[in-house]
Design a protein around this motif. Structure first.
Motif, PDB file in Angstrom:
ATOM      1  N   ASN A   1     -63.028  34.004 -60.016  1.00  0.00           N
ATOM      2  CA  ASN A   1     -63.079  32.824 -59.349  1.00  0.00           C
ATOM      3  C   ASN A   1     -61.928  31.922 -60.301  1.00  0.00           C
ATOM      4  OD1 ASN A   1     -64.184  33.014 -61.992  1.00  0.00           O
ATOM      5  ND2 ASN A   1     -65.809  31.528 -61.800  1.00  0.00           N
ATOM      6  N   ARG A   2     -61.106  32.149 -61.176  1.00  0.00           N
ATOM      7  CA  ARG A   2     -60.183  31.530 -61.937  1.00  0.00           C
ATOM      8  C   ARG A   2     -58.927  31.778 -61.428  1.00  0.00           C
ATOM      9  NH1 ARG A   2     -62.652  29.127 -67.379  1.00  0.00           N
ATOM     10  NH2 ARG A   2     -64.728  28.958 -66.755  1.00  0.00           N
ATOM     11  N   LEU A   3     -58.646  32.900 -60.817  1.00  0.00           N
ATOM     12  CA  LEU A   3     -57.260  33.350 -60.573  1.00  0.00           C
ATOM     13  C   LEU A   3     -56.619  32.284 -59.579  1.00  0.00           C
ATOM     14  CD1 LEU A   3     -57.275  37.264 -60.811  1.00  0.00           C
ATOM     15  CD2 LEU A   3     -56.439  35.694 -62.402  1.00  0.00           C
ATOM     16  N   GLU A   4     -55.363  32.214 -59.819  1.00  0.00           N
ATOM     17  CA  GLU A   4     -54.530  31.341 -58.498  1.00  0.00           C
ATOM     18  C   GLU A   4     -53.234  32.133 -58.520  1.00  0.00           C
ATOM     19  OE1 GLU A   4     -54.168  27.205 -59.082  1.00  0.00           O
ATOM     20  OE2 GLU A   4     -56.544  27.013 -59.864  1.00  0.00           O
ATOM     21  N   ALA A   5     -53.417  33.509 -58.122  1.00  0.00           N
ATOM     22  CA  ALA A   5     -52.305  34.287 -57.966  1.00  0.00           C
ATOM     23  C   ALA A   5     -51.473  33.897 -56.644  1.00  0.00           C
ATOM     24  CB  ALA A   5     -52.615  35.675 -57.875  1.00  0.00           C
ATOM     25  N   ARG A   6     -50.145  33.746 -56.766  1.00  0.00           N
ATOM     26  CA  ARG A   6     -49.413  33.399 -55.586  1.00  0.00           C
ATOM     27  C   ARG A   6     -48.615  34.770 -54.986  1.00  0.00           C
ATOM     28  NH1 ARG A   6     -46.008  29.074 -58.076  1.00  0.00           N
ATOM     29  NH2 ARG A   6     -46.941  28.862 -59.802  1.00  0.00           N
ATOM     30  N   GLU A   7     -48.626  34.858 -53.821  1.00  0.00           N
ATOM     31  CA  GLU A   7     -48.123  36.024 -53.279  1.00  0.00           C
ATOM     32  C   GLU A   7     -46.728  35.835 -52.888  1.00  0.00           C
ATOM     33  OE1 GLU A   7     -50.019  38.698 -50.560  1.00  0.00           O
ATOM     34  OE2 GLU A   7     -51.877  37.836 -50.840  1.00  0.00           O
ATOM     35  N   LEU A   8     -45.682  36.741 -53.289  1.00  0.00           N
ATOM     36  CA  LEU A   8     -44.230  36.338 -53.118  1.00  0.00           C
ATOM     37  C   LEU A   8     -43.810  37.087 -51.986  1.00  0.00           C
ATOM     38  CD1 LEU A   8     -43.160  37.008 -56.683  1.00  0.00           C
ATOM     39  CD2 LEU A   8     -43.359  34.813 -55.766  1.00  0.00           C
ATOM     40  N   ALA A   9     -42.685  36.664 -51.405  1.00  0.00           N
ATOM     41  CA  ALA A   9     -42.187  37.406 -50.256  1.00  0.00           C
ATOM     42  C   ALA A   9     -41.146  38.287 -50.865  1.00  0.00           C
ATOM     43  CB  ALA A   9     -41.519  36.458 -49.100  1.00  0.00           C
ATOM     44  N   LEU A  10     -41.518  39.591 -51.059  1.00  0.00           N
ATOM     45  CA  LEU A  10     -40.557  40.538 -51.695  1.00  0.00           C
ATOM     46  C   LEU A  10     -39.699  41.502 -50.398  1.00  0.00           C
ATOM     47  CD1 LEU A  10     -42.813  42.240 -54.384  1.00  0.00           C
ATOM     48  CD2 LEU A  10     -41.208  40.581 -54.629  1.00  0.00           C
ATOM     49  N   PRO A  11     -38.627  41.633 -50.637  1.00  0.00           N
ATOM     50  CA  PRO A  11     -37.593  42.359 -49.711  1.00  0.00           C
ATOM     51  C   PRO A  11     -38.383  43.750 -49.350  1.00  0.00           C
ATOM     52  CG  PRO A  11     -36.547  42.652 -51.913  1.00  0.00           C
ATOM     53  CD  PRO A  11     -37.761  41.580 -52.024  1.00  0.00           C
ATOM     54  N   ARG A  12     -38.249  44.041 -48.058  1.00  0.00           N
ATOM     55  CA  ARG A  12     -38.743  45.377 -47.598  1.00  0.00           C
ATOM     56  C   ARG A  12     -37.472  46.245 -46.967  1.00  0.00           C
ATOM     57  NH1 ARG A  12     -42.898  42.042 -47.203  1.00  0.00           N
ATOM     58  NH2 ARG A  12     -45.015  43.027 -47.463  1.00  0.00           N
ATOM     59  N   THR A  13     -37.001  47.205 -47.318  1.00  0.00           N
ATOM     60  CA  THR A  13     -35.905  48.081 -46.698  1.00  0.00           C
ATOM     61  C   THR A  13     -36.403  49.451 -46.603  1.00  0.00           C
ATOM     62  OG1 THR A  13     -35.243  48.943 -48.774  1.00  0.00           O
ATOM     63  CG2 THR A  13     -34.314  46.692 -48.038  1.00  0.00           C
TER      64      THR A  13
ATOM     65  N   LYS B   1     -60.623  46.467 -51.911  1.00  0.00           N
ATOM     66  CA  LYS B   1     -61.421  45.493 -51.239  1.00  0.00           C
ATOM     67  C   LYS B   1     -60.787  44.138 -51.397  1.00  0.00           C
ATOM     68  CE  LYS B   1     -65.892  47.919 -52.163  1.00  0.00           C
ATOM     69  NZ  LYS B   1     -67.035  47.860 -52.779  1.00  0.00           N
ATOM     70  N   GLY B   2     -60.932  43.365 -50.271  1.00  0.00           N
ATOM     71  CA  GLY B   2     -60.208  42.351 -49.978  1.00  0.00           C
ATOM     72  C   GLY B   2     -60.728  41.223 -51.252  1.00  0.00           C
ATOM     73  N   LEU B   3     -62.056  41.537 -51.681  1.00  0.00           N
ATOM     74  CA  LEU B   3     -62.450  40.811 -52.737  1.00  0.00           C
ATOM     75  C   LEU B   3     -61.533  40.628 -54.074  1.00  0.00           C
ATOM     76  CD1 LEU B   3     -64.979  39.113 -54.207  1.00  0.00           C
ATOM     77  CD2 LEU B   3     -65.852  41.567 -54.709  1.00  0.00           C
ATOM     78  N   PHE B   4     -60.640  41.744 -54.339  1.00  0.00           N
ATOM     79  CA  PHE B   4     -60.070  41.976 -55.495  1.00  0.00           C
ATOM     80  C   PHE B   4     -58.735  41.401 -55.334  1.00  0.00           C
ATOM     81  CE2 PHE B   4     -63.745  45.155 -55.754  1.00  0.00           C
ATOM     82  CZ  PHE B   4     -64.238  44.414 -56.812  1.00  0.00           C
ATOM     83  N   ARG B   5     -58.346  41.004 -54.009  1.00  0.00           N
ATOM     84  CA  ARG B   5     -56.807  40.738 -53.857  1.00  0.00           C
ATOM     85  C   ARG B   5     -56.261  39.889 -54.794  1.00  0.00           C
ATOM     86  NH1 ARG B   5     -53.493  42.227 -50.395  1.00  0.00           N
ATOM     87  NH2 ARG B   5     -51.564  41.299 -49.770  1.00  0.00           N
TER      88      ARG B   5
END
Length: 75
Positions: free
Chosen positions: A25-37, A50-54
């Motif tokens: 409930n305190r995490l504020e993780a930002r997802e990065l756009a990482l390169p895919r090749t 589980k999505g709960l732990f994303r």
């Protein structure tokens, strides 16, 4: 928060060492756009959880790429 507090109390009572706690409930993780090749992919794309732990998985593995070779990783 409650679970983390209980865990810390138990560790302290047992003198079982140290642990890092990340309350979801305190995490504020930002997802990065990482390169895919063809030979590299973000580790998050390969993990099942589980999505709960994303937020926790993004916090820990969100900047990690799997690469087919050291040369690909260096590039």
């Amino acid at each position: 928060d409650d679970t983390a507090a209980q865990l810390l109390e138990l560790l302290e009572a047992e003198k079982a060492g140290r642990v890092t706690v990340m309350p979801l409930n305190r995490l504020e993780a930002r997802e990065l756009a990482l390169p895919r090749t063809e030979s590299s992919v973000p580790l998050l794309d390969r993990l099942k959880f589980k999505g709960l732990f994303r937020k926790a998985f993004v916090q820990v593995f969100g900047r990690t790429l799997l690469c087919a070779s050291l040369e690909e990783a260096a590039a």
